[in-house]
Motif scaffolding. Structure first.
Motif, PDB file in Angstrom:
ATOM      1  N   ARG A 264      -8.072 -20.249 -23.794  1.00 41.22           N
ATOM      2  CA  ARG A 264      -7.824 -19.748 -22.809  1.00 41.22           C
ATOM      3  C   ARG A 264      -8.476 -20.417 -21.745  1.00 41.22           C
ATOM      4  O   ARG A 264      -9.457 -20.062 -21.309  1.00 41.22           O
ATOM      5  N   GLY A 265      -7.272 -21.317 -20.751  1.00 42.72           N
ATOM      6  CA  GLY A 265      -8.167 -22.055 -19.864  1.00 42.72           C
ATOM      7  C   GLY A 265      -9.114 -23.418 -19.925  1.00 42.72           C
ATOM      8  O   GLY A 265      -9.278 -23.514 -20.941  1.00 42.72           O
ATOM      9  N   CYS A 266      -9.020 -23.972 -18.593  1.00 42.50           N
ATOM     10  CA  CYS A 266      -9.918 -24.703 -18.948  1.00 42.50           C
ATOM     11  C   CYS A 266     -10.647 -25.362 -17.513  1.00 42.50           C
ATOM     12  O   CYS A 266      -9.944 -24.458 -16.556  1.00 42.50           O
ATOM     13  N   THR A 267     -11.872 -25.401 -17.707  1.00 43.61           N
ATOM     14  CA  THR A 267     -12.789 -25.660 -16.461  1.00 43.61           C
ATOM     15  C   THR A 267     -13.288 -26.838 -16.077  1.00 43.61           C
ATOM     16  O   THR A 267     -14.630 -27.382 -15.341  1.00 43.61           O
ATOM     17  N   ARG A 268     -12.878 -28.380 -16.778  1.00 38.95           N
ATOM     18  CA  ARG A 268     -12.879 -29.240 -16.539  1.00 38.95           C
ATOM     19  C   ARG A 268     -12.996 -29.159 -14.910  1.00 38.95           C
ATOM     20  O   ARG A 268     -13.429 -30.346 -14.344  1.00 38.95           O
ATOM     21  N   GLY A 269     -11.620 -29.125 -14.242  1.00 41.28           N
ATOM     22  CA  GLY A 269     -11.924 -29.143 -12.845  1.00 41.28           C
ATOM     23  C   GLY A 269     -10.865 -30.831 -12.278  1.00 41.28           C
ATOM     24  O   GLY A 269     -11.515 -30.815 -11.139  1.00 41.28           O
ATOM     25  N   CYS A 270     -10.009 -30.543 -12.576  1.00 45.29           N
ATOM     26  CA  CYS A 270      -9.651 -31.849 -11.943  1.00 45.29           C
ATOM     27  C   CYS A 270      -8.682 -31.167 -10.990  1.00 45.29           C
ATOM     28  O   CYS A 270      -8.484 -30.301 -11.155  1.00 45.29           O
ATOM     29  N   ARG A 271      -8.957 -32.443 -10.196  1.00 48.57           N
ATOM     30  CA  ARG A 271      -8.768 -31.267  -9.105  1.00 48.57           C
ATOM     31  C   ARG A 271      -7.133 -31.376  -8.611  1.00 48.57           C
ATOM     32  O   ARG A 271      -6.687 -30.760  -7.806  1.00 48.57           O
ATOM     33  N   PHE A 272      -6.322 -31.962  -8.860  1.00 47.59           N
ATOM     34  CA  PHE A 272      -4.936 -32.067  -9.431  1.00 47.59           C
ATOM     35  C   PHE A 272      -3.965 -30.943 -10.041  1.00 47.59           C
ATOM     36  O   PHE A 272      -2.529 -30.531  -9.908  1.00 47.59           O
ATOM     37  N   CYS A 273      -4.476 -29.963 -10.770  1.00 55.75           N
ATOM     38  CA  CYS A 273      -4.501 -29.940 -11.940  1.00 55.75           C
ATOM     39  C   CYS A 273      -4.815 -28.157 -11.632  1.00 55.75           C
ATOM     40  O   CYS A 273      -5.665 -27.224 -11.762  1.00 55.75           O
ATOM     41  N   GLN A 274      -3.005 -27.817 -11.074  1.00 60.45           N
ATOM     42  CA  GLN A 274      -2.887 -25.976 -11.068  1.00 60.45           C
ATOM     43  C   GLN A 274      -3.156 -25.935 -12.029  1.00 60.45           C
ATOM     44  O   GLN A 274      -3.852 -24.424 -12.389  1.00 60.45           O
ATOM     45  N   ALA A 275      -2.748 -25.671 -13.563  1.00 58.21           N
ATOM     46  CA  ALA A 275      -3.129 -24.709 -14.913  1.00 58.21           C
ATOM     47  C   ALA A 275      -4.244 -24.549 -14.814  1.00 58.21           C
ATOM     48  O   ALA A 275      -4.656 -23.412 -15.619  1.00 58.21           O
ATOM     49  N   MET A 277      -6.699 -24.710 -12.599  1.00 58.08           N
ATOM     50  CA  MET A 277      -7.191 -23.311 -11.387  1.00 58.08           C
ATOM     51  C   MET A 277      -7.148 -22.123 -12.099  1.00 58.08           C
ATOM     52  O   MET A 277      -7.704 -21.034 -11.732  1.00 58.08           O
ATOM     53  N   LEU A 278      -5.312 -22.156 -12.079  1.00 53.02           N
ATOM     54  CA  LEU A 278      -5.560 -20.427 -12.590  1.00 53.02           C
ATOM     55  C   LEU A 278      -5.300 -20.229 -13.606  1.00 53.02           C
ATOM     56  O   LEU A 278      -5.500 -18.484 -13.871  1.00 53.02           O
ATOM     57  N   ASN A 279      -5.804 -20.460 -14.917  1.00 52.62           N
ATOM     58  CA  ASN A 279      -5.872 -19.807 -16.067  1.00 52.62           C
ATOM     59  C   ASN A 279      -7.772 -19.646 -16.230  1.00 52.62           C
ATOM     60  O   ASN A 279      -7.644 -19.106 -17.614  1.00 52.62           O
ATOM     61  N   ARG A 280      -8.074 -20.005 -14.676  1.00 51.01           N
ATOM     62  CA  ARG A 280      -9.481 -19.390 -15.601  1.00 51.01           C
ATOM     63  C   ARG A 280      -9.928 -17.826 -15.225  1.00 51.01           C
ATOM     64  O   ARG A 280      -8.554 -16.760 -14.910  1.00 51.01           O
ATOM     65  N   PRO A 281     -10.767 -17.274 -16.094  1.00 47.22           N
ATOM     66  CA  PRO A 281     -12.525 -18.081 -17.219  1.00 47.22           C
ATOM     67  C   PRO A 281     -11.671 -18.682 -18.132  1.00 47.22           C
ATOM     68  O   PRO A 281     -10.548 -18.222 -18.737  1.00 47.22           O
ATOM     69  N   VAL A 282     -12.689 -19.433 -19.049  1.00 45.89           N
ATOM     70  CA  VAL A 282     -12.436 -20.447 -20.042  1.00 45.89           C
ATOM     71  C   VAL A 282     -13.024 -18.771 -20.766  1.00 45.89           C
ATOM     72  O   VAL A 282     -13.738 -17.972 -20.640  1.00 45.89           O
ATOM     73  N   CYS A 590     -17.886 -25.432 -15.552  1.00 42.51           N
ATOM     74  CA  CYS A 590     -18.145 -24.017 -15.016  1.00 42.51           C
ATOM     75  C   CYS A 590     -19.122 -24.019 -16.688  1.00 42.51           C
ATOM     76  O   CYS A 590     -20.103 -23.124 -17.243  1.00 42.51           O
ATOM     77  N   ARG A 591     -18.398 -24.295 -17.552  1.00 42.39           N
ATOM     78  CA  ARG A 591     -18.504 -24.091 -19.006  1.00 42.39           C
ATOM     79  C   ARG A 591     -20.334 -24.517 -20.090  1.00 42.39           C
ATOM     80  O   ARG A 591     -20.256 -24.091 -21.070  1.00 42.39           O
ATOM     81  N   ALA A 606     -15.510 -11.113 -14.336  1.00 40.85           N
ATOM     82  CA  ALA A 606     -14.692 -11.820 -15.570  1.00 40.85           C
ATOM     83  C   ALA A 606     -15.938 -11.953 -15.848  1.00 40.85           C
ATOM     84  O   ALA A 606     -17.251 -12.950 -14.928  1.00 40.85           O
ATOM     85  N   LYS A 607     -16.185 -12.842 -16.772  1.00 40.38           N
ATOM     86  CA  LYS A 607     -16.879 -14.049 -17.098  1.00 40.38           C
ATOM     87  C   LYS A 607     -16.541 -15.103 -18.167  1.00 40.38           C
ATOM     88  O   LYS A 607     -15.923 -14.652 -19.230  1.00 40.38           O
ATOM     89  N   PRO A 608     -16.984 -16.309 -18.109  1.00 42.55           N
ATOM     90  CA  PRO A 608     -16.844 -17.377 -19.189  1.00 42.55           C
ATOM     91  C   PRO A 608     -16.607 -16.483 -20.288  1.00 42.55           C
ATOM     92  O   PRO A 608     -18.217 -16.245 -20.569  1.00 42.55           O
ATOM     93  N   SER A 609     -16.149 -17.096 -21.456  1.00 37.36           N
ATOM     94  CA  SER A 609     -16.563 -16.277 -23.110  1.00 37.36           C
ATOM     95  C   SER A 609     -16.786 -17.725 -24.028  1.00 37.36           C
ATOM     96  O   SER A 609     -15.378 -17.762 -24.043  1.00 37.36           O
ATOM     97  N   LEU A 610     -17.732 -17.893 -24.547  1.00 39.03           N
ATOM     98  CA  LEU A 610     -16.931 -19.080 -24.954  1.00 39.03           C
ATOM     99  C   LEU A 610     -17.816 -18.528 -27.131  1.00 39.03           C
ATOM    100  O   LEU A 610     -17.693 -17.453 -27.529  1.00 39.03           O
TER     101      LEU A 610
END
Ligand code: SF4
Lengths: 614, 229
Positions: A264-275, A277-282, A590-591, A606-610
């Motif tokens: 869940r989440g994607c942290t590549r950070g495409c600047r147009f992408c709402q998903a 930003m909304l689904n952080r953290p990874v 940030c991953r 929260a924090k990212p969890s891989l």
């Protein structure tokens, strides 16, 4: 004799309304305290492909005191019959009127489904406006990505659930049940529920406007109502509630396979992408959890395909290992694995090769922009070499059709960037020829959508191109992308224009939605039903200017209509990202362990969890 | 590889499963039941499940047939038990038999089918009036219906020769029509067409629409038992 059995043979795809699917849950109405109707504001085939539905269905039906049934937007032919026979909107499981339920829960996946929500309320006999509902009416709640700018729908929804709902839904149902037991008046209940973290009760907020019509403030009207609502997240994603016995439709739906969310989440950070930003953290699922869940799903569904879903599955750390184990365990029973989205790199081609036994279908990549300059602006970490190497590898591996996704109208875009799209497409085509793909089989599809500025993204302040400009750009590409083997597709710019209006809209749009409904706007995501003229008429009747919403540039300091909704990603960070975009500076993922400081982790604790391991 | 013939009912919500979707539904049910389904070889393998005759969406089937090929022998009793437990609501396995080596394809066996239509009456009708309406209907030398051919053009087609028998009865305010029609890959008569033509010509006071059932399928050889075994 059931009136439904007389109507259904007369409509298209009656299985949409019949129910009785494998794993459908039929609970006794009188055995539970609360009945929830999950309402998806689009047709059955789309709604049944939404994983969230399966998750909530599991959570609510597992509780002993609650039940959940489903309802979808009836296709216009069915709606016509229902109105002719005075049949109210009904749930698939017990065929009861939606108005009989205690809670009606909508998911807002897409701005252009807003009028479908209204139409479904109307078909249920539930007053459209929250303020017109009495104690007998179901509580109308809504969640999903569009709830992050809930304002255009504020008049119609009693409570919004912001963020991930796995935990919130149960807390909310507890609260509804207690309210019901105490016979709490509607307004008192809303006040009480608004104190639950993640709940936004729009009726308890007042909006003030500036003289030019812009929102100047959204503030609570009462003590105890939070000034800002922060999104909910599931911290232990690995152990989050998970549908082990999902519904298996008896008619083909859009995603007709096992949907197993691995990340869940994607942290590549495409600047147009709402998903993104909304689904952080990874957060990644452990491989052992994925394998165990997959085995349970194969058993309980009988599907022959497991799709590993997420915003970006090639980013799932143990993806190769997991695919290999899945194939080892299930391939001999004829069960395959598929990946919904691929990154532009050779690793992804390797993955695709592994999962696809027969290479017939096309591979899709999304470079999004035609030049390196613009890709840096949007922070899409794809280089031209990446794309060319990847597609060359794909052709070598036997694929003959490649799909490329681009966006036009991105901030700072010039015609040079459009030329870049043309050049890339032709180079990819050339690679196909060099790889000796038969001429009549070689196909490079260029699919172009129009940029829609979305709330809670670094581009939330940016204007959208005018409709005329978007059309000019489409034509510009169309004349240049004419060549044997090239296919050019583009989305209706008028639709993107309307999306942009609602994506950054405010409460005044409620009148537009009501007029649009009366004018017959529904199923607007379906090109055969979308009609820009009707929408423009709805705006005229409301005295509002759509271009004022879509084409506006907001300033960093000024208020935004969604300021009171906290996505966790700080406004300071978004502004910083916006500035970096304009100067063409990219930002790390940030991953990798480098935190560029979006603010979410400290804010939401929260924090990212891989999952680790490759 | 062994082939098993199934007789099943398709009722309730399952009556709305289209012919194409029915294949997938059986395939998934068989996989849930752990049955080793055989697949066609080639580019796009599909399960070896063959149906006797397509059933119009919305028409219930009380005794439908399908052949299922497996890659190895499985006792008929365990197919019956396991598959019964994995079919969705409305699909009901009635009986399973192992087919002999040279059994003809189901599709080629079907010649006729019987149907039943039920509708609510707006006002009372006597048995005599119903009988006379049917007699008049069957007495016509031709009954023309509109059909679209493959090219999508409207064609007029005489369904009278394909109607072998028809009767009607009354159960309180419900009218029940039963009929035997030509069925199969050639000269197939659709029950909806017959009901439609009958409703128009008889002018009985029906409320809404007839609800339709196919009651059995049979071959010329087994006219008396009316089965496809
Ligand atoms: S705070 Fe840092 S680590 Fe957490 S989601 Fe934001 S960028 Fe990633």
């Amino acid at each position: 004799m059931d009136v439904l059995d007389q109507i259904l043979p007369l409509v298209k795809k009656p299985a949409r309304y019949a129910g009785g699917e494998w794993n459908a849950v039929h609970k006794e109405w009188s055995d539970v305290d609360l009945r929830v109707a999950f309402a998806f504001p689009d047709v059955y085939e789309v709604g049944m492909s939404y994983l969230g539905l399966q998750i909530f269905y599991e959570i609510v039906n597992r509780r002993v005191d609650t039940l959940m049934e489903r309802v979808f937007a009836p296709w216009p032919d069915m709606e016509e019959k229902m109105r002719e026979y005075n049949l109210p909107l009904f749930s698939l499981e017990s065929r009861r009127p939606v108005g009989d339920f205690d809670v009606v829960a909508f998911t807002l996946q897409y701005e252009m489904s807003f009028t479908n929500v209204l139409n479904m309320l109307d078909l249920s006999g539930i007053p459209l406006k929250s303020t017109e509902r009495d104690e007998k009416c179901p509580l109308v709640i809504a969640g999903g990505p569009c709830a992050f700018n809930p304002e255009p729908m504020a008049a119609f929804i009693d409570l919004f659930a912001i963020g991930e709902g796995e935990e919130l839904i149960s807390e909310l149902l507890d609260s509804v049940r207690k309210g019901k037991q105490r016979a709490l008046p509607r307004r008192d209940f809303l006040l009480e529920a608004s104190r639950l973290p993640g709940v936004y009760a729009p009726g308890l907020y007042r909006v003030e406007y500036r003289t030019d019509g812009a929102v100047s403030k959204v503030k609570p009207v009462q003590e105890g109502v939070p000034a800002r609502v922060t999104k909910r997240i599931v911290r232990d994603f690995d152990q989050a509630p998970f549908p082990r016995r999902p519904l298996v439709p008896s008619t083909e739906v859009v995603h007709d396979r096992i949907m197993l969310e691995v990340l869940r989440g994607c942290t590549r950070g495409c600047r147009f992408c709402q998903a993104g930003m909304l689904n952080r953290p990874v957060r990644e699922k452990k491989p052992s959890t994925v394998l165990e869940q997959a085995a349970a799903l194969v058993e309980s569904t009988g599907y022959d395909e497991i799709s590993l879903t997420s915003l970006s599955t090639s980013d799932y750390t143990p993806v190769s290992k997991v695919i290999k184990s899945l194939l080892d365990q299930h391939a001999q029973r004829g069960v395959g694995v598929s990946l919904p989205s691929l990154r532009v790199d050779n690793f992804s081609v390797e993955l695709a090769k592994e999962v696809q036994r027969v290479r017939r279908s096309s591979l899709t990549f999304a470079p999004e922009a035609g030049t390196q300059r613009l890709r840096d602006v949007i922070n899409k970490g794809v280089t031209e070499e990446d794309l060319l190497e990847t597609t060359a590898a794909a052709f070598r591996e036997g694929w003959r059709a490649i799909k490329l996704y681009f966006m036009i109208g991105l901030p700072t875009e010039t015609d040079e960037d459009l030329d870049g799209i043309v050049r890339l497409a032709k180079e990819v085509l050339d690679l196909g020829r060099k790889a000796r793909v038969p001429r009549n089989k070689l196909r490079v599809t260029v699919s172009v959508s129009s940029f829609v500025p979305k709330a809670h993204t670094p581009f939330q302040w940016e204007p959208q191109d005018t409709l005329a400009e978007l059309k000019r750009k489409q034509d510009y590409l169309a004349v240049r992308l004419k060549e044997r083997g090239l296919v050019f597709n583009y989305h209706d710019a008028g639709l993107s224009f309307m999306e942009a209006v609602f994506a950054r809209g405010d409460r005044r749009l409620e009148t537009v939605l009501i007029h649009a409904l009366e004018l017959g706007c529904k199923f607007d995501g379906w090109s055969e039903y979308f009609n820009l003229e009707r929408w423009l008429e709805a705006f005229r009747l409301s005295g509002l200017e759509p271009a004022w919403y879509a084409g506006r540039r907001y300033d960093y300091e000024g208020p935004l209509p969604w300021d009171h909704i906290n996505s966790g990603v700080s406004r300071r960070y978004l502004a910083e990202e916006h500035r970096r975009a304009l100067s063409g500076v990219t930002t790390v993922d940030c991953r990798t362990g480098d935190c560029p400081g979006c603010g979410l982790c400290p804010d939401l604790e929260a924090k990212p969890s891989l999952a680790g391991g490759v | 590889m062994p082939v098993y013939r199934m007789m099943y009912a398709k009722e309730g919500p399952a009556r709305y499963i289209s012919h194409l979707d029915l294949l997938r539904t059986f395939e998934r049910a068989a996989r849930r039941a752990g049955l080793p389904i055989a697949f066609t070889s080639g580019f796009n393998p599909h399960p070896k499940i063959a149906f006797a005759a397509p059933l119009a969406v919305g028409t219930a089937g009380e005794a439908e047939y399908a052949d299922l090929e497996l890659v190895r022998e499985v006792p008929v009793s365990s197919i019956q038990r396991d598959l019964s437990g994995t079919l969705p609501e409305g699909l009901r396995l009635v009986e399973v038999r192992r087919l002999g080596e040279r059994a003809p394809a189901l599709m080629s066996m079907v010649e006729r089918a019987t149907y039943r239509g039920e509708a609510r009456l707006k006002s009372a009708v006597s048995q005599g009036a119903l009988d006379r309406a049917i007699e008049a209907f069957l007495g016509r030398s031709e009954i023309l219906v509109q059909r679209k051919n493959k090219a999508g053009e409207n064609r007029v087609y005489d369904i009278r020769p394909g109607i072998f028998a028809m009767s009607g009865r009354l159960d309180n305010d419900i009218i029940i029509i039963e009929t035997e029609l030509k069925t199969g890959s050639r000269d197939n008569i659709r029950f909806e067409e017959v009901v439609e033509a009958f409703s128009t010509s008889s002018e009985l006071p029906i409320e809404g629409k007839y609800v339709l059932y196919r009651t059995c399928l049979f071959s010329a050889v087994d006219k008396d038992n009316k089965t496809l075994w």
